[in-house]
Design an enzyme around this catalytic site. Structure first.
Site, PDB file in Angstrom:
ATOM      1  N   ALA A 125       0.833  -1.173  -0.019  1.00 25.33           N
ATOM      2  CA  ALA A 125       0.073   0.175  -0.031  1.00 25.33           C
ATOM      3  C   ALA A 125       0.905   1.107   0.017  1.00 25.33           C
ATOM      4  O   ALA A 125       0.358   2.449  -0.359  1.00 25.33           O
ATOM      5  CB  ALA A 125      -0.843  -0.012   1.174  1.00 25.33           C
ATOM      6  N   GLY A 126       2.110   1.097   0.182  1.00 26.01           N
ATOM      7  CA  GLY A 126       2.842   2.215   0.425  1.00 26.01           C
ATOM      8  C   GLY A 126       3.457   2.864   1.866  1.00 26.01           C
ATOM      9  O   GLY A 126       3.717   3.733   2.127  1.00 26.01           O
TER      10      GLY A 126
ATOM     11  N   THR B 142       6.293   2.248   3.717  1.00 24.60           N
ATOM     12  CA  THR B 142       7.469   2.610   3.735  1.00 24.60           C
ATOM     13  C   THR B 142       7.560   3.995   3.070  1.00 24.60           C
ATOM     14  O   THR B 142       8.368   4.958   3.677  1.00 24.60           O
ATOM     15  CB  THR B 142       8.653   1.716   2.980  1.00 24.60           C
TER      16      THR B 142
ATOM     17  N   LYS C 292      11.237  -0.960  12.230  1.00 26.63           N
ATOM     18  CA  LYS C 292      10.471  -1.947  11.734  1.00 26.63           C
ATOM     19  C   LYS C 292      10.651  -3.328  12.681  1.00 26.63           C
ATOM     20  O   LYS C 292      11.501  -4.037  12.351  1.00 26.63           O
ATOM     21  CB  LYS C 292      10.861  -2.024  10.306  1.00 26.63           C
TER      22      LYS C 292
ATOM     23  N   GLY D 172       4.588  -1.164  10.144  1.00 29.31           N
ATOM     24  CA  GLY D 172       4.191  -2.616  10.128  1.00 29.31           C
ATOM     25  C   GLY D 172       4.906  -3.512   9.030  1.00 29.31           C
ATOM     26  O   GLY D 172       5.481  -3.044   8.182  1.00 29.31           O
TER      27      GLY D 172
END
Length: 227
Positions: A14-15, A17, A38, A119
């Site tokens: 989904a983006g 990072t 992370k 996440g």
């Protein structure tokens, strides 16, 4: 004391990072020391004879303070797969207390103003032994930022993700829209629908950008509600 926020996505890719880099840059623009963590990363490549996850390297690079790779990630697996599968293939059990210890050490060693915790996958990604990564987020009582990957179906994914976060009694303190393709049919209508359905502050839109890690992304997000 560090403020900590968990960055989740409506789906894999989904983006998260890209959004986390934008958050780090937006915080830096306000003079804040922001770093990233992370807890679990799956998918490594050999870099200088060492298996490394590209997302972790980007978070390390864009954090406001110098960090070692091992400070940014608690578990890093070679396989590009769901964390529970990657862990099983590696003969490793992901332990919630190890995730917490890594976060605690990062807070103490950096004294950062803000820590953005990125996440893996979506909200209900399993990590093994009947646990989801969201169980750990709930244990740490972290406010959540949701990244919506702009694609067909994102309205349903976003609402379901919000409902799961709300069910876990955690606050959704903001969300952003990330354009993962150059074009999307009815993009603006999807965005306006989400604005009307999600009871959380809209932080901004990140446009489709080639090599986003090399761009100034902070200008696209309003983080004032986090401060």
């Amino acid at each position: 004391m560090s403020k900590t926020f968990f960055v989740t996505g409506t789906d894999t890719d989904a983006g998260k990072t890209t959004c986390t880099l934008a958050l780090l840059q937006a915080a830096a623009a306000k003079g804040l020391k922001a770093v990233a963590y992370k807890p679990v990363a799956a998918g490594c490549e050999m870099i200088e004879n060492k298996p490394c996850n590209q997302d972790v390297l980007l978070l390390q690079k864009h954090s406001a303070l110098p960090l070692q790779y091992e400070q940014v990630v608690a578990y890093s697996f070679d396989a590009f797969s769901s964390p529970h599968i990657a862990a099983e293939e590696s003969g490793v059990t992901i332990k919630l207390d190890v995730l917490s210890e890594g976060l605690s050490r990062l807070k103490k060693s950096t004294g950062a103003d803000i820590i953005f915790v990125e996440g893996a996958g979506g909200w209900r990604v399993p990590i093994g032994n009947g646990h989801f990564l969201s169980d750990w987020v709930k244990y740490e009582n972290m406010p959540v930022i949701m990244v919506v990957g702009a694609r067909l179906g994102c309205i349903n994914h976003s609402v379901l993700t919000y409902e799961a976060i709300h069910h876990d009694m955690l606050p959704l303190v903001g969300w952003c829209m990330n354009r993962i393709t150059p074009s999307m049919n009815h993009y603006q209508q999807n965005l306006e629908t989400l604005k009307s359905l999600l009871p959380a502050p809209f932080m901004g839109e990140i446009p489709y950008i080639n090599k986003p890690d090399e761009q100034d992304l902070g200008k696209y997000l309003d983080i004032s509600t986090l401060l």
